[in-house]
Design a protein around this motif. Structure first.
Motif, mmCIF file in Angstrom:
data_model
loop_
_atom_site.group_PDB
_atom_site.id
_atom_site.type_symbol
_atom_site.label_atom_id
_atom_site.label_comp_id
_atom_site.label_asym_id
_atom_site.label_seq_id
_atom_site.Cartn_x
_atom_site.Cartn_y
_atom_site.Cartn_z
ATOM 1 N N ALA A 1 28.803 20.761 38.985
ATOM 2 C CA ALA A 1 30.375 21.093 39.297
ATOM 3 C C ALA A 1 30.813 22.334 39.064
ATOM 4 C CB ALA A 1 31.156 19.728 38.740
ATOM 5 N N LEU A 2 30.364 23.077 37.864
ATOM 6 C CA LEU A 2 30.856 24.125 37.265
ATOM 7 C C LEU A 2 29.944 25.149 38.118
ATOM 8 C CD1 LEU A 2 31.603 23.330 33.605
ATOM 9 C CD2 LEU A 2 33.488 23.906 35.341
ATOM 10 N N HIS A 3 28.917 25.035 38.838
ATOM 11 C CA HIS A 3 28.138 26.099 39.092
ATOM 12 C C HIS A 3 27.477 26.768 38.170
ATOM 13 C CE1 HIS A 3 25.989 28.346 42.292
ATOM 14 N NE2 HIS A 3 26.431 29.388 41.727
ATOM 15 N N ALA A 4 27.231 26.214 36.849
ATOM 16 C CA ALA A 4 26.837 26.581 35.769
ATOM 17 C C ALA A 4 25.369 26.890 35.833
ATOM 18 C CB ALA A 4 27.254 25.823 34.607
ATOM 19 N N THR A 5 24.857 28.044 36.126
ATOM 20 C CA THR A 5 23.532 28.229 35.892
ATOM 21 C C THR A 5 22.930 28.758 34.708
ATOM 22 O OG1 THR A 5 23.780 30.416 36.986
ATOM 23 C CG2 THR A 5 23.457 28.561 38.331
ATOM 24 N N ALA B 1 36.507 25.534 40.831
ATOM 25 C CA ALA B 1 36.630 24.287 41.701
ATOM 26 C C ALA B 1 35.272 24.290 42.529
ATOM 27 C CB ALA B 1 37.760 24.598 42.678
ATOM 28 N N ARG B 2 35.080 22.942 42.807
ATOM 29 C CA ARG B 2 34.117 22.500 44.032
ATOM 30 C C ARG B 2 34.326 21.368 44.790
ATOM 31 N NH1 ARG B 2 28.445 23.904 43.032
ATOM 32 N NH2 ARG B 2 26.930 22.548 44.153
ATOM 33 N N GLY C 1 33.729 27.627 43.970
ATOM 34 C CA GLY C 1 34.238 28.973 43.391
ATOM 35 C C GLY C 1 34.410 28.972 41.930
ATOM 36 N N VAL C 2 34.423 30.224 41.325
ATOM 37 C CA VAL C 2 34.579 30.293 40.121
ATOM 38 C C VAL C 2 35.508 31.695 39.900
ATOM 39 C CG1 VAL C 2 33.267 31.161 37.801
ATOM 40 C CG2 VAL C 2 32.125 29.687 39.376
ATOM 41 N N ASN C 3 36.449 31.485 38.918
ATOM 42 C CA ASN C 3 37.388 32.499 38.761
ATOM 43 C C ASN C 3 38.194 32.778 39.992
ATOM 44 O OD1 ASN C 3 39.302 34.254 37.712
ATOM 45 N ND2 ASN C 3 37.590 36.057 37.573
ATOM 46 N N LEU C 4 38.807 31.753 40.691
ATOM 47 C CA LEU C 4 39.268 31.767 41.901
ATOM 48 C C LEU C 4 40.644 32.711 41.936
ATOM 49 C CD1 LEU C 4 38.821 28.128 43.113
ATOM 50 C CD2 LEU C 4 37.927 30.021 43.985
ATOM 51 N N THR C 5 41.224 32.883 40.876
ATOM 52 C CA THR C 5 42.614 33.346 40.669
ATOM 53 C C THR C 5 42.079 35.042 40.633
ATOM 54 O OG1 THR C 5 42.653 33.207 38.351
ATOM 55 C CG2 THR C 5 43.927 31.688 39.958
ATOM 56 N N ASN C 6 40.945 35.312 40.372
ATOM 57 C CA ASN C 6 40.432 36.802 40.277
ATOM 58 C C ASN C 6 40.885 37.391 38.984
ATOM 59 O OD1 ASN C 6 38.575 38.742 40.903
ATOM 60 N ND2 ASN C 6 40.452 39.873 41.969
ATOM 61 N N ASP C 7 41.069 36.706 37.778
ATOM 62 C CA ASP C 7 41.563 37.063 36.566
ATOM 63 C C ASP C 7 40.652 38.107 36.208
ATOM 64 O OD1 ASP C 7 43.186 37.340 34.370
ATOM 65 O OD2 ASP C 7 41.861 35.735 33.276
ATOM 66 N N LEU C 8 41.160 39.468 35.759
ATOM 67 C CA LEU C 8 40.449 40.690 35.410
ATOM 68 C C LEU C 8 40.447 40.749 34.040
ATOM 69 C CD1 LEU C 8 40.891 43.024 38.540
ATOM 70 C CD2 LEU C 8 39.104 41.395 38.196
ATOM 71 N N GLY D 1 30.902 30.563 46.899
ATOM 72 C CA GLY D 1 29.605 30.145 47.792
ATOM 73 C C GLY D 1 29.678 29.037 48.468
ATOM 74 N N ILE D 2 28.509 28.680 49.121
ATOM 75 C CA ILE D 2 28.252 27.349 49.649
ATOM 76 C C ILE D 2 26.926 27.156 49.480
ATOM 77 C CG2 ILE D 2 29.828 27.799 51.833
ATOM 78 C CD1 ILE D 2 27.441 28.275 53.527
ATOM 79 N N GLU D 3 26.568 25.872 49.277
ATOM 80 C CA GLU D 3 25.368 25.407 48.767
ATOM 81 C C GLU D 3 24.918 23.762 49.610
ATOM 82 O OE1 GLU D 3 23.407 24.742 44.491
ATOM 83 O OE2 GLU D 3 24.850 23.086 45.223
ATOM 84 N N ALA D 4 23.633 23.930 50.046
ATOM 85 C CA ALA D 4 23.319 22.756 50.634
ATOM 86 C C ALA D 4 22.194 22.168 49.995
ATOM 87 C CB ALA D 4 22.831 23.055 52.354
#
Length: 733
Positions: free
Chosen positions: A65-69, A678-679, A695-702, A726-729
């Motif tokens: 869910a976190l797109h944690a790789t 989010a996912r 999406g990771v860091n969706l608010t684009n916190d720099l 991104g998108i994933e299938a």
């Protein structure tokens, strides 16, 4: 805040939790509550709520869910836990570090299916085919041994099973992101032989552009991962798990970006004035290859379980850096490190239903670490009148051998039905040897030392006990108090040493680039409770830890303006804090999580550790925020008439500002971080197809993850990743 106040704070929460738990009805099979979490934190399978340790478990579903790789992508999923991209080290309760050279290990042990993989080249594992990740906070010396003074991370992969199946996935995203994953479970002989194979690939362009050649290496991803496993069950009592893994990681996920002139003057890089820009003539890269094999054998002897874990691991790391951060041909370095490790653990575990429960074992490890490091001096260095020959080099090489033998055990004894005594201890004998060569004859006024076949050795004998009590006032409530100890091995600063660093200035018979063993004593109280038919789970902990001979890298300015990295022992470090983890399932298909921590980590005594040799006593530890935490929500919706399900996941994490150096200077301050991930996933049950938007860091916190100075005094920053999506299938079969 003293230790008695901390203990009182935890104990005061007991009464309400106990009352609520006693009123809660027994769980039924159709309950919509939280599922039980089984962990192996104490070398046996147990319910997380029954383990008298501050521990968090992150399941494979949340990893997805976190797109944690990577392990570093899970920063924020447990209180006081992070993997800093600035140095690749794991930090738990404000304590981490290590990894710049082969003589300086980490403070948090990382384990893959029970096998120690503590070297930095291997730490940031790809999360391929993960069952769960356990984060144990606080010293774990009695069961896990050396270099676990802050805690341990146990990565557990999915075991082969009797069910044939698997999944194929692919994804694309911004910055030319693409990924491929394959997992296959294959029963060969039912109930006797089962096999599993996994493959992962991930690639992405970097976020920082090199104006010199247009390259986008910094921030890039480029990994391939393979994992194989076979489970053999010749008899009902014997289980043999054979596994192999390999990772090729050419990512450059975090890299320095100059914010000053060559020797620290000014406030911007004159060759690349904008953020996410560099201007360097030497290609920069970080190439890591790591892998290993293991055989895990469990044999039931009556009601006892005998376990043997035999493993071999190997890792290689090559890093090339442009140390002048410019298009000038002044200096660049190439580091090539290699670690190989053979280990064996043999232990026996008693039944879990008796009044006396125990684990006892022995451990052996033989590790060899090798490094070849070269500083290449270019035309610009030779033209500055520093006495450096044109196009010359300064080579170094070193080998450190470590042999560790330990005996360990733990005992849980029920004094009464509700009160348990927890005892543990480990005796470790360790021997370390070094062979070090450094040729600074071409370094001129820079003053790099000359060492010819320097040899040294050190022997360590340590006993690390633990003592605790657990009180169980209700079936789903546990309250515990624990005293624990640990140690981090001493070693040598295997780096480009200045001539002044290799002298015996202290008169103790050892070169000044040797450092002593670090020790810790920790005090902790905790409360674990499940309430309302397991719809609410609350875990609280408060801790105090005192470190002696704390090992730390610091920049030291020698006369003439030469900056060197001095690895030494600070006198004392003191940490204290409070942690909370709350999970709730208020209605079916909705899960809420909340993790929060307050921490005060500081140098109790560190004379000479501040800027220009000032006293650093009272300063905060690097990378140790006072406040941190996260909140997340996951909700599943069954779509009527479509045999489908929509899953929504969102997470907000926060980390207060901190410092990147123990001097606590203004130009070392790292601002706070506020990240939103989010996912959204649509899954069609009948076909096995699944589609996700992430999406990771969706608010684009720099934000910046590091601020420091390099060899010549050039100031630089390392920036966090901006918004990615991104998108994933995925196809499951």
């Amino acid at each position: 805040m003293n230790r008695y106040l901390l203990c009182g704070t935890m104990l005061s929460a007991f009464a309400a939790a106990s009352a609520a738990a006693q009123k809660a009805p027994a769980e039924t099979e159709d309950s919509a509550g939280l599922s039980e979490i089984v962990v192996t934190a104490q070398k046996r399978s147990e319910n997380l709520q029954d383990v008298p340790i501050a521990i968090s478990a992150v399941g494979g579903d949340r990893v997805d869910a976190l797109h944690a790789t990577r392990l570093s992508d899970l920063t924020g999923v447990a209180p006081n836990f992070s993997v800093e991209r600035a140095n690749g080290a794991v930090y738990i309760r404000g304590v981490g570090g290590g990894g710049r050279n082969i003589g300086f290990g980490g403070r948090a042990g990382v384990y893959l299916d029970g096998v120690y993989i503590g070297q930095v080249a291997s730490l940031n594992q790809t999360l391929l085919d993960i069952d769960r990740i356990e984060v144990l906070r606080g010293p774990q010396g009695h069961l896990f041994g050396r270099n676990t003074v802050s805690g341990a991370v146990n990565i557990v992969t999915r075991a082969p099973s009797n069910d044939f199946g698997g999944e194929i996935s692919g994804g694309i995203g911004n910055s030319d992101y693409r990924s491929v994953g394959v997992q296959l479970n294959m029963p060969v002989v039912e109930d006797k032989i089962m096999a599993k194979a996994s493959f992962g690939y991930e690639r992405r362009d970097g976020f920082t552009r090199n104006l010199f050649n247009g390259d986008r290496t910094i921030g890039s991803l480029d990994t391939q991962s393979y994992r194989f496993g076979v489970r053999l069950k010749p008899t009902e009592r014997l289980t043999i798990d054979l596994s192999a893994d390999y990772m090729r990681d050419f990512s450059f996920r975090g890299g320095p970006e100059a914010i000053s002139g060559l020797t620290g003057g000014g406030t911007i890089d004159p060759g690349a004035p904008a953020p996410f820009e560099t201007n360097t003539n030497t290609p920069r890269f970080k190439h890591a290859k790591t892998g290993g094999t293991s055989a895990n054998i469990d044999y039931e002897i009556g009601d006892h379980v005998l376990t043997s874990i035999t493993a071999f691991r190997d890792s290689r790391l090559a890093i090339q850096a442009d140390n002048d951060y410019s298009s000038a041909d002044f200096i660049h370095t190439l580091y090539v490190d290699r670690f190989s490790q053979l280990s064996e653990e043999l232990r026996i575990a008693s039944p879990t239903d008796g009044r006396l429960r125990y684990v006892a074992g022995v451990f052996y490890m033989d590790e060899t670490a090798k490094t070849r490091r070269t500083a290449f001096w270019g035309v610009a260095a030779g033209a500055l009148g520093l006495g450096i020959p044109l196009n010359s080099s300064t080579p170094s090489s070193a080998r450190i051998g470590t042999r560790s033998i330990a005996a360990f055990g733990s005992i849980d004894f029920d004094l009464f039905d509700q009160l348990t005594l927890n005892l543990g201890g480990r005796y470790t004998h360790e021997r370390r040897k070094i062979l070090f060569n450094l040729d600074g004859s071409n370094s001129g006024l820079v003053g790099i030392a000359i060492l010819n076949n320097f040899r040294d050795e050190d022997t360590e004998n340590r006993f690390t006990p633990s003592l605790g009590v657990t009180f169980k006032p209700a079936e789903t409530v546990n309250i515990y108090a624990k005293y624990a100890t640990g140690f981090k091995s001493g070693g040598w600063n295997v780096d480009f040493l200045n001539r002044n660093q290799v002298r015996d200035l202290n008169g103790d018979g050892r070169a000044d680039f040797a450092f002593d063993t670090e020790t810790v004593k920790s005090y902790e109280v905790g409360l674990k409770a499940e309430m309302f038919d397991r719809k609410l789970r609350t875990n609280l902990a408060a801790f105090i830890a005192d470190y002696d001979n704390y090992q730390i890298n610091r920049f030291y300015l020698f006369p003439g303006g030469i900056t060197v990295i001095q690895l030494s022992n600070a006198a004392k470090v003191h940490t204290k804090g409070v942690e909370a983890s709350i999970e709730a399932a208020p209605v079916r298909d909705l899960k809420l999580t909340f993790d929060a921590a307050y921490m005060d980590a500081s140098f109790r005594s560190f004379p000479g550790g501040g800027a220009a040799g000032a006293d650093a006593s009272g300063n905060r530890l690097p990378f140790s925020p006072k406040w941190s935490g996260s909140v997340s929500a996951e909700y599943g919706i069954a779509l009527p008439g479509m045999d489908s399900r929509l899953s929504l996941f969102g997470q907000y994490s926060y980390r207060s500002r901190t410092f990147s150096g123990q001097e606590n200077l203004a130009n070392q301050r790292l601002e706070n971080r506020k990240l939103v991930n989010a996912r959204i996933t649509f899954a069609h049950m009948g076909s096995g197809l699944e589609f996700s938007l992430w999406g990771v860091n969706l608010t684009n916190d720099l934000f910046t993850v590091n601020r420091a100075a390099d060899f010549l005094g050039t100031r630089f920053v390392e920036r966090g990743e901006p918004r990615t999506y991104g998108i994933e299938a995925k196809y499951r079969f």
